[in-house]
Design an enzyme around this catalytic site. Structure first.
Site, PDB file in Angstrom:
ATOM      1  N   GLY A   1       3.257   2.837  10.058  1.00 22.45           N
ATOM      2  CA  GLY A   1       3.039   2.093  12.169  1.00 22.45           C
ATOM      3  C   GLY A   1       2.802   0.498  11.817  1.00 22.45           C
ATOM      4  O   GLY A   1       3.557  -0.296  12.307  1.00 22.45           O
ATOM      5  N   ALA A   2       2.063   0.428  10.896  1.00 23.99           N
ATOM      6  CA  ALA A   2       1.764  -1.055  10.540  1.00 23.99           C
ATOM      7  C   ALA A   2       0.504  -1.921   9.391  1.00 23.99           C
ATOM      8  O   ALA A   2       0.122  -0.408   8.965  1.00 23.99           O
ATOM      9  CB  ALA A   2       0.839  -1.615  11.596  1.00 23.99           C
ATOM     10  N   MET A   3       0.072  -2.744   8.890  1.00 26.57           N
ATOM     11  CA  MET A   3       0.437  -2.721   7.587  1.00 26.57           C
ATOM     12  C   MET A   3      -0.713  -3.651   8.047  1.00 26.57           C
ATOM     13  O   MET A   3      -0.353  -5.056   7.769  1.00 26.57           O
ATOM     14  CB  MET A   3       0.341  -3.268   6.733  1.00 26.57           C
ATOM     15  CG  MET A   3       0.077  -3.090   4.662  1.00 26.57           C
ATOM     16  SD  MET A   3      -1.161  -1.418   4.651  1.00 26.57           S
ATOM     17  CE  MET A   3      -1.582  -2.555   3.135  1.00 26.57           C
ATOM     18  N   GLU A   4      -1.937  -3.212   7.216  1.00 22.91           N
ATOM     19  CA  GLU A   4      -3.375  -4.777   7.472  1.00 22.91           C
ATOM     20  C   GLU A   4      -3.557  -5.825   6.747  1.00 22.91           C
ATOM     21  O   GLU A   4      -4.719  -6.105   5.863  1.00 22.91           O
ATOM     22  CB  GLU A   4      -4.881  -3.761   6.590  1.00 22.91           C
ATOM     23  CG  GLU A   4      -4.920  -3.381   6.090  1.00 22.91           C
ATOM     24  CD  GLU A   4      -4.907  -1.577   6.273  1.00 22.91           C
ATOM     25  OE1 GLU A   4      -3.349  -1.673   6.273  1.00 22.91           O
ATOM     26  OE2 GLU A   4      -5.410  -1.002   5.888  1.00 22.91           O
TER      27      GLU A   4
ATOM     28  N   HIS B   1      -9.245  -3.866  10.402  1.00 22.85           N
ATOM     29  CA  HIS B   1      -9.125  -3.714   9.094  1.00 22.85           C
ATOM     30  C   HIS B   1      -9.382  -4.801   7.340  1.00 22.85           C
ATOM     31  O   HIS B   1      -9.982  -4.860   6.646  1.00 22.85           O
ATOM     32  CB  HIS B   1      -7.987  -3.519   8.066  1.00 22.85           C
ATOM     33  CG  HIS B   1      -7.535  -1.756   8.350  1.00 22.85           C
ATOM     34  ND1 HIS B   1      -8.381  -0.993   7.810  1.00 22.85           N
ATOM     35  CD2 HIS B   1      -5.701  -1.232   8.806  1.00 22.85           C
ATOM     36  CE1 HIS B   1      -8.207   0.489   7.804  1.00 22.85           C
ATOM     37  NE2 HIS B   1      -7.362  -0.026   8.312  1.00 22.85           N
TER      38      HIS B   1
ATOM     39  N   HIS C   1      -5.907  -1.865  14.949  1.00 20.16           N
ATOM     40  CA  HIS C   1      -6.788  -1.241  14.456  1.00 20.16           C
ATOM     41  C   HIS C   1      -6.932  -1.486  12.577  1.00 20.16           C
ATOM     42  O   HIS C   1      -7.336  -1.938  12.318  1.00 20.16           O
ATOM     43  CB  HIS C   1      -6.291   0.226  13.820  1.00 20.16           C
ATOM     44  CG  HIS C   1      -6.173   0.862  12.755  1.00 20.16           C
ATOM     45  ND1 HIS C   1      -6.788   2.075  12.421  1.00 20.16           N
ATOM     46  CD2 HIS C   1      -5.572   1.063  11.496  1.00 20.16           C
ATOM     47  CE1 HIS C   1      -6.315   2.161  11.224  1.00 20.16           C
ATOM     48  NE2 HIS C   1      -5.927   1.539  10.937  1.00 20.16           N
ATOM     49  N   GLU C   2      -5.134  -2.660  13.013  1.00 24.41           N
ATOM     50  CA  GLU C   2      -5.276  -3.072  11.867  1.00 24.41           C
ATOM     51  C   GLU C   2      -5.526  -4.607  11.431  1.00 24.41           C
ATOM     52  O   GLU C   2      -6.194  -4.639  10.370  1.00 24.41           O
ATOM     53  CB  GLU C   2      -3.825  -3.565  11.925  1.00 24.41           C
ATOM     54  CG  GLU C   2      -2.404  -2.844  12.136  1.00 24.41           C
ATOM     55  CD  GLU C   2      -2.668  -1.971  10.512  1.00 24.41           C
ATOM     56  OE1 GLU C   2      -3.236  -1.843   9.415  1.00 24.41           O
ATOM     57  OE2 GLU C   2      -2.386  -0.689  10.900  1.00 24.41           O
TER      58      GLU C   2
ATOM     59  N   GLU D   1       1.462  -1.227   0.077  1.00 23.74           N
ATOM     60  CA  GLU D   1       0.127  -0.043   0.083  1.00 23.74           C
ATOM     61  C   GLU D   1       1.158   1.504   0.192  1.00 23.74           C
ATOM     62  O   GLU D   1       2.087   0.958   0.496  1.00 23.74           O
ATOM     63  CB  GLU D   1      -1.053   0.120   1.292  1.00 23.74           C
ATOM     64  CG  GLU D   1      -2.294   1.322   1.193  1.00 23.74           C
ATOM     65  CD  GLU D   1      -2.902   1.120   2.400  1.00 23.74           C
ATOM     66  OE1 GLU D   1      -2.970   0.586   3.628  1.00 23.74           O
ATOM     67  OE2 GLU D   1      -3.951   2.193   2.156  1.00 23.74           O
TER      68      GLU D   1
ATOM     69  N   GLU E   1      -9.718   4.282   6.666  1.00 26.41           N
ATOM     70  CA  GLU E   1      -9.139   4.657   7.143  1.00 26.41           C
ATOM     71  C   GLU E   1      -9.354   5.004   8.534  1.00 26.41           C
ATOM     72  O   GLU E   1      -9.672   5.350   9.899  1.00 26.41           O
ATOM     73  CB  GLU E   1      -7.680   5.398   6.938  1.00 26.41           C
ATOM     74  CG  GLU E   1      -6.864   4.774   6.585  1.00 26.41           C
ATOM     75  CD  GLU E   1      -5.921   3.407   7.024  1.00 26.41           C
ATOM     76  OE1 GLU E   1      -6.501   2.761   8.026  1.00 26.41           O
ATOM     77  OE2 GLU E   1      -5.853   2.794   6.374  1.00 26.41           O
TER      78      GLU E   1
HETATM   79 ZN   LIG Z   1      -5.140   2.266   9.012  1.00 30.51          ZN
END
Ligand SMILES: [Zn+2]
Length: 943
Positions: free
Chosen positions: A283-286, A323, A319-320, A143, A342
């Site tokens: 931060g991080a990826m889903e 998603h 959060h992730e 992404e 988001e």
């Molecule tokens: Zn997100």
């Protein structure tokens, strides 16, 4: 390295517009990706089964891919090589497109197979986008547009397909081979290699594709879903860090359970993986079932992570995971719709964290962040709507507006529809759109259709209009008629995105209000006595279930008057309770100091009680700044004059007395201590600058510093008592827990230490702080002590010794050392200058590396955002330093560099000499032919 910078001249970067959206002419039924991972290079074979949409037979087949990064070894249609005359690289697009002539495709629109073979060097990929290496392991970040660094493919979110991934690699070096979905097979191959085959049954866009290959340790657990399915949960990290994953695992389980209970959403595969890597831009990826995290947001033990780190980990893991439904199962049609996933997912993680801890404190923290950072963005040349109308590089639109303001828009749906109506809306949204790529309009329609009779039409205008609205609230009491009226008016600011002049239309703004009886301090019952009294109004009011003391005024016009009947005496209004809309509020006549003190003591809404203290502190500081600085004044007031301006303020004495009472309540533990820490943490330089712009930031800093110092001195008995009580309680504790009680106590203790540092009136405090640093049993206490020493004006020797001890202890730990870098960045004046210390630290290879974005963000970002005297030094040296750092980083990692370019976009906030210096640096960056990412931010910031 040819891939390292984009070869296009920046001036050729083109703007992409939402209005130009066109569906992709082809469907991709399924795709198989084969990765041959080698030390020298990687070869990827992508085989896609495709078919033209019935209406677009004969359209060219356009594939996204970065020609400067990958070598195209072969391209086939149905196993026949495509002749070069039927296959062209489109040189105009900034990321190259490969265009296959329709003559190479079946003329009748029949299904065909596209084969693409590419070759590239992940180990040289410093952009950290696409496939790259982190600490010797392969990992991906696709992404928004990283997949085009892997193969030629329609790299856009509305093309969804079923992915099969085959990974082949050396078995000793890369024993762990992961991708999305379920592992369906694995085997050993010749030459010490092995293979794993993964199939993800859920259709997805390629930005959710992920691959990890490496030598990683794992912790395993399991979760039983609401329908009794068992899901295996695994967290992978480097062997040395594997003992730090337990909290992330527990957070994941809490998130899975919460999503079932609150939203009725169950996980949809038998396996869920998280991988922690050190080198990561975000931060991080889903990615579907294979979330990849910046290791800072996974790894935690009391010795290595602060309470704030813990709460960030819980929030981001949730959060992730969330998603999986809001983003993955229902995804975005195009990147203009980024807030669809988001904004909604941030709202969901905020609600989760509120349910896990103190709801009011979570809300206060979120609003503080929104106001300090997103309101500043909204007021800057980079202002854009929650759904932007255009962009050059989508990487630049992962903004606070899309995320945080987007979440506020979702929260307004919730406020207007109530929990039940909101849930009906989300249920319909998932039922209607599961498996689709949709828009914020589709989300609105589902919410609206699920709640017939509730007109929320003008809520949509929040998506298309930029800028922070101001709501003025005129209050009037009619003693004869016993009525109280509030006239609400919305003022929508001009923003650069709409050409500056196009008139804006009314946005639906929910304003939650209570009236507090001035004699008893109790809320009046307002559930049945309010009506809209302006003629022709479409505004309405709705009761708040279970709270007769509050009502939601739905401002649906530019202006409307709401009148409360049967009000026996003039109340104190409590407007915008819980911060029910992301607006600036101006009550007229303004609340007096006595009314604010009354609100601080009595308001039933903890947000507005907090707000009252903030407002008083802010007003005292603003008056002090205005009396010691004016446009054109170049010399700063002396410390004594600044202090005098604060303490001579008419409201100062009463304000300090009220705060002393709060300290006493906190010591005896009769109030929420976490709320106290928030209530007494007053506005900082960034937020005051927004109010006083254009202004000399050092003049603001001086007053802020003297305010803290005078406040700390005035309350020193109460602070000492509070600190001593907390310290004794903490010493008596057995187990270290990250629970509400212990976290609140540690945060209050840290706050007291910071004030002791700010007071700085003697060696006694310095030695207490140094002793606290040496005796700290966990990272929260360590950081509190070091932060306080950083502020103390005369504790240099103790401070340097404590900092050095910290560095020696943690230099080999990439995560913990970032905490050290942030502390160095916050140095407020020790040594030759704050900047010299930052530069010396940057040159120290034992702690700093340009290759790790976390370190860049902590040191350079911490300096530019949090070190007012250093960054805004009158000679411009701070600005030169930031520009140098951005230019250096931009050459290898344009995404990371652009993320720290923001301070320059805010040049209009400052006095004329600083504006000139900052614009000089912006010009210098533009002349250096930066990446398209940097080019977009810099050119727009001059608009
Ligand atoms: Zn997100």
């Amino acid at each position: 390295d040819s891939h390292a910078s984009d070869k296009m001249a920046s001036s050729e970067v083109t703007e992409i517009h939402l209005k130009d959206y066109a569906a992709y002419p082809y469907d991709v039924e399924n795709v198989t990706l084969e990765f041959d991972l080698e030390e020298e290079f990687t070869v990827v074979t992508a085989t896609s089964v495709m078919r033209a949409k019935p209406s677009s037979i004969g359209a060219p087949l356009v594939l996204d891919g970065r020609q400067s990064f990958m070598e195209l070894l072969a391209i086939y249609i149905d196993d026949k090589p495509v002749p070069s005359r039927l296959c062209a690289f489109n040189p105009n697009a900034e990321d190259t497109r490969l265009v296959v002539d329709p003559a190479a495709l079946p003329a009748d629109g029949a299904k065909f197979t596209l084969g693409v073979v590419t070759k590239f060097k992940p180990q040289d990929n410093l952009e950290l986008s696409g496939l790259y290496k982190s600490s010797g392991n392969f990992c991906t970040q696709c992404e928004a547009e990283g997949f085009r660094l892997i193969t030629y493919y329609p790299d856009r979110p509305d093309v969804m397909s079923v992915f099969t991934t085959k990974i082949r690699a050396d078995k000793t070096k890369y024993p762990v081979l992961l991708s999305n979905g379920n592992l369906v097979g694995s085997c050993d191959l010749a030459g010490g290699r092995h293979m794993a085959v993964w199939v993800d049954p859920w259709r997805k866009p390629c930005y959710l594709f992920a691959l990890v290959a490496g030598d990683l340790a794992v912790v395993e657990s399991a979760f039983t879903t609401c329908t009794g399915k068992t899901v295996d949960l695994r967290i992978y990290a480097e062997q040395k860090n594997i003992g730090r994953c337990d909290f992330a695992m527990e957070s994941l389980k809490r998130a899975m359970k919460w999503d079932e209970e609150r939203f009725g959403l169950e996980y949809d595969l038998d396996l869920f993986n998280i991988v922690a890597v050190d080198d990561f831009n975000m931060g991080a990826m889903e990615n579907k079932s294979l979330n990849i995290f910046n290791s800072r947001l996974v790894l935690a033990t009391p010795q290595t992570a602060t309470d704030m780190d813990y709460s960030a980990i819980e929030g981001v893991v949730a959060h992730e995971y969330f998603h999986n439904w809001t983003g993955n199962r229902v995804t975005c049609r195009d990147w203009f719709q980024l807030s669809l996933k988001e904004g909604l997912t941030v709202f969901r993680d905020q609600e989760f964290s509120s349910d896990m801890g103190s709801r009011s404190v979570k809300r206060i923290g979120d609003v503080r962040y929104l106001r300090d950072a997103q309101f500043a963005e909204d007021a800057s040349p980079m202002a854009h709507p929650v759904r932007p109308a255009s962009y050059m590089k989508i990487d630049n639109f992962y903004t606070l507006t899309v995320y945080e303001k987007g979440a506020e828009v979702i929260r307004m749906y919730h406020t207007l529809l109530g929990e039940e109506g909101f849930r009906k809306g989300t249920d319909l949204y998932f039922e209607r759109h599961d498996g689709q790529a949709v828009t914020t309009d589709d989300f609105f329609q589902a919410m609206s259709d699920a709640n017939p009779g509730c007109d929320i039409g003008k809520l949509k205008n929040w998506y298309s209009q930029a800028g922070t609205p101001t709501v003025t609230c005129e209050r009037a009491y009619d003693a004869g008629a016993k009525t109280y009226s509030l006239t609400l008016t919305q003022v929508l600011p001009k923003t650069p995105d709409n050409g500056g002049d196009r008139p804006k239309v009314a946005q639906l703004i929910p304003v939650k209000v209570g009236l507090v009886d001035a004699k008893t301090g109790k809320d009046l019952d307002v559930s049945g006595n309010v009506s809209v009294t302006s003629a022709g109004s479409t505004s309405t009011c709705v009761p708040v279930p279970g709270d007769a003391g509050s009502v939601v005024l739905r401002l649906n016009d530019m202006s409307a008057t709401f009148t409360f009947a049967g009000v026996e005496s003039e109340p104190v209004p409590s407007v915008l309770r819980g911060f029910s809309a992301p607006v600036k509020l101006a009550v007229t006549p303004a609340l007096t100091a006595d009314e604010l003190l009354f609100q601080l003591a009595h308001d039933s809404d903890p947000f507005n009680r907090w707000e009252a203290a903030q407002k008083m502190a802010r007003e005292i500081m603003c008056r002090a700044i205005r009396s010691t600085w004016h446009e054109g004044k170049t010399e700063l007031a002396s410390d004594d004059d600044a202090a005098e301006a604060v303490t001579a303020d008419a409201a100062w004495g009463k304000f300090v007395d009220a705060c002393k009472g709060i300290f006493r309540d906190a010591a005896s533990d009769v109030v929420d201590r976490a709320w106290v820490e928030e209530a007494l943490s007053f506005p900082g330089v960034g937020s005051l600058v927004q109010e006083l712009k254009p202004v000399d930031p050092l003049a603001v800093h001086k007053v802020v510093k003297q305010f803290s110092k005078r406040f700390a001195l005035a309350c020193s008995d109460e602070i000492e008592a509070c600190y001593a009580t907390c310290k004794a309680e903490a010493a008596a504790l057995g187990e270290y827990l990250v629970d509400e009680t212990q976290t609140a106590r540690r945060s209050l203790m840290g706050y007291c230490m910071a004030l002791m540092g700010a007071a700085g009136h003697g060696g006694e405090e310095a030695s207490e702080l140094a002793a606290a640093a040496a005796a700290a049993r966990n990272m929260t206490e360590t950081v509190a002590a070091l932060g306080a020493l950083n502020r103390h004006p005369t504790a240099k020797a103790a401070r340097d010794a404590a900092f050095d001890a910290f560095k020696q202890k943690w230099r080999d730990d990439n995560n913990v050392i970032c905490t050290y870098l942030s502390l160095v960045a916050g140095n407020s004046g020790y040594g030759a200058s704050p900047l010299e210390e930052v530069k010396a630290t940057m040159a120290d290879e034992s702690v700093y590396s340009h290759k790790i974005p976390n370190k860049f963000y902590s040191l350079v970002g911490g300096f530019a955002r949090g070190n007012t005297p250093g960054f805004h030094a009158a000679d411009g040296s701070g600005y030169v330093f930031l520009a140098d750092c951005l230019l250096a980083m931009d050459k290898t990692n344009a995404i990371a560099a652009s993320r720290l370019a923001k301070p320059f976009t805010e040049w209009r906030l400052y006095d004329a000499p600083r504006q000139a210096l900052m614009k000089g640096e912006i010009d210098r960056i533009l002349k250096a032919e930066p990446s398209p990412n940097m080019f977009e931010i810099m050119t727009k910031s001059l608009a």
